[in-house]
Design a protein around this motif. Structure first.
Motif, PDB file in Angstrom:
ATOM      1  N   SER A  55      -1.161  14.758  64.976  1.00 32.99           N
ATOM      2  CA  SER A  55      -2.327  14.338  64.197  1.00 32.99           C
ATOM      3  C   SER A  55      -2.324  14.906  62.778  1.00 32.99           C
ATOM      4  N   ASP A  58       2.328  12.525  59.035  1.00 34.79           N
ATOM      5  CA  ASP A  58       2.514  11.109  58.738  1.00 34.79           C
ATOM      6  C   ASP A  58       3.748  10.679  59.520  1.00 34.79           C
ATOM      7  N   ASN A  72      -5.099  12.817  57.699  1.00 36.65           N
ATOM      8  CA  ASN A  72      -5.470  11.784  58.675  1.00 36.65           C
ATOM      9  C   ASN A  72      -6.949  11.864  59.027  1.00 36.65           C
ATOM     10  N   TYR A  73      -7.456  13.064  59.233  1.00 37.44           N
ATOM     11  CA  TYR A  73      -8.869  13.241  59.581  1.00 37.44           C
ATOM     12  C   TYR A  73      -9.775  12.850  58.411  1.00 37.44           C
ATOM     13  N   THR A  75      -9.061  10.698  56.080  1.00 32.00           N
ATOM     14  CA  THR A  75      -9.010   9.234  55.994  1.00 32.00           C
ATOM     15  C   THR A  75      -9.956   8.583  56.987  1.00 32.00           C
ATOM     16  N   GLN A 277       1.382   3.728  63.178  1.00 34.58           N
ATOM     17  CA  GLN A 277       0.755   4.906  62.576  1.00 34.58           C
ATOM     18  C   GLN A 277       0.439   5.926  63.679  1.00 34.58           C
ATOM     19  N   LEU A 280      -2.000   8.928  62.666  1.00 31.36           N
ATOM     20  CA  LEU A 280      -3.396   8.511  62.559  1.00 31.36           C
ATOM     21  C   LEU A 280      -3.972   8.195  63.932  1.00 31.36           C
ATOM     22  N   ALA A 283      -4.831  11.390  65.603  1.00 26.82           N
ATOM     23  CA  ALA A 283      -6.027  11.979  64.998  1.00 26.82           C
ATOM     24  C   ALA A 283      -7.294  11.348  65.566  1.00 26.82           C
TER      25      ALA A 283
END
Length: 309
Positions: A55, A58, A72-73, A75, A277, A280, A283
């Motif tokens: 998480s 990328d 990620n979080y 986003t 992804q 993501l 996450a």
């Protein structure tokens, strides 16, 4: 010489390492728990740790991950669609669990009464829980079909509606249709646990309540409910986790449509991960994890408190 030999034979032997370990209860407990520890580590702890690390990366399939911290979080929390998905998940889980609880308790109370063919009623009631979730979702997808679905055909023939309704496409109906399927398939889980709990309550408690002049309602609130609290706690805890993390029903019926109004976190994570992804997607799961832990902690403390009382 014989005297020395006899004296030496009487000197107690110092216990070796194996003797001390074999008499240590903690060591023996560890030996017996070792298989379970290995299984939990391989099946639970390692995948969870890997998902947590993922998480913060990328990561795409076939490409080495690149550490990006909390990007990620950030986003996710800045995305209005994700906030809507988070709210959908909370609403979907709470409403489904509450309805299953109420229907399951009512069904268990009815089935706990002595009547002819009671075993037949119990068997029929437990059928939805025995059907695989995928099959259940596919059946209900046909039932809710706008053109030739069973529900629309019945309602049109009875004169309640003039034309078919797109149950899974109407913004105000889609989530309720999904919840209805989850309730239909999950309520027997509640009924089974509650019925077992009701049958475990000593009859003496009800007889004592009757002697004190308690009626049906008083016996229910003062005998049944307190005796069933541990069963309620365990059942709700398990069902909350199962409901919040299940993706099959939503994925087959709507896949989040219309306009993301039925999207929930597990299905969103699945779609994002399938799109490549992986960081993501992990996450998204990690965002849901603290809420489930909070529910488990609160209900477990409640269960331990009732047990001590």
């Amino acid at each position: 010489m014989s005297v020395l030999t006899e004296t030496a034979s009487r000197v107690p032997r110092t216990p070796g390492l194996w003797d001390r370990m074999s008499n240590d209860a903690r060591f023996l407990a560890l030996i017996f728990l070792l298989p379970a520890i290995v299984v939990l580590t391989c099946v639970v702890l390692y995948p969870f740790a890997y998902a947590l690390v993922l998480s913060f990366q990328d990561k795409s399939p076939g490409i080495p991950g690149r550490f990006i911290g909390f990007s990620n979080y950030i986003t996710l929390l800045k995305d209005p669609d994700f906030i809507q998905t988070l709210a959908n998940t909370a609403w979907y889980t709470v409403i489904a669990v509450v309805i299953k609880f109420l229907i399951g308790l009512a069904s268990a109370i009815v089935l706990n009464q002595d009547r002819p063919f009671n075993n037949v009623y119990r068997t029929v009631l437990f059928i939805p829980w025995a059907i695989p979730t995928v099959v259940c979702a596919l059946i209900w997808e046909w039932v809710f079909n706008e053109f030739n679905g069973l529900l629309n055909i019945v309602l049109v023939n009875l004169g309640f509606i003039d034309h078919g309704i797109a149950w899974l496409a109407e913004p105000k109906l889609a989530m309720w249709a999904v919840i209805a399927v989850v309730v239909w398939s999950g309520t027997p889980f509640y009924t089974m646990h509650f019925l077992a709990g009701l049958q475990a309550i000593p009859k003496d408690l009800y007889e004592a309540a009757e002697i004190d002049g308690a009626g049906v309602v008083q016996k229910f609130w003062n005998v049944t409910i307190p005796s069933m609290l541990p069963v309620f706690t365990i059942t709700v805890m398990l069902s909350t986790v199962f409901t919040a993390t299940g993706i099959t029903v939503v994925n087959i019926l709507t896949n989040g449509a219309p306009a993301g109004l039925t999207q929930i976190l597990p299905n969103e994570s699945y779609n994002v991960t399938s799109a490549g992804q992986m960081g993501l997607g992990s996450a998204i799961n990690m965002v849901m994890f603290p809420f489930l832990v909070l529910v488990i902690i609160v209900l477990t403390r409640r269960l331990l408190k009732d047990g001590n009382n």
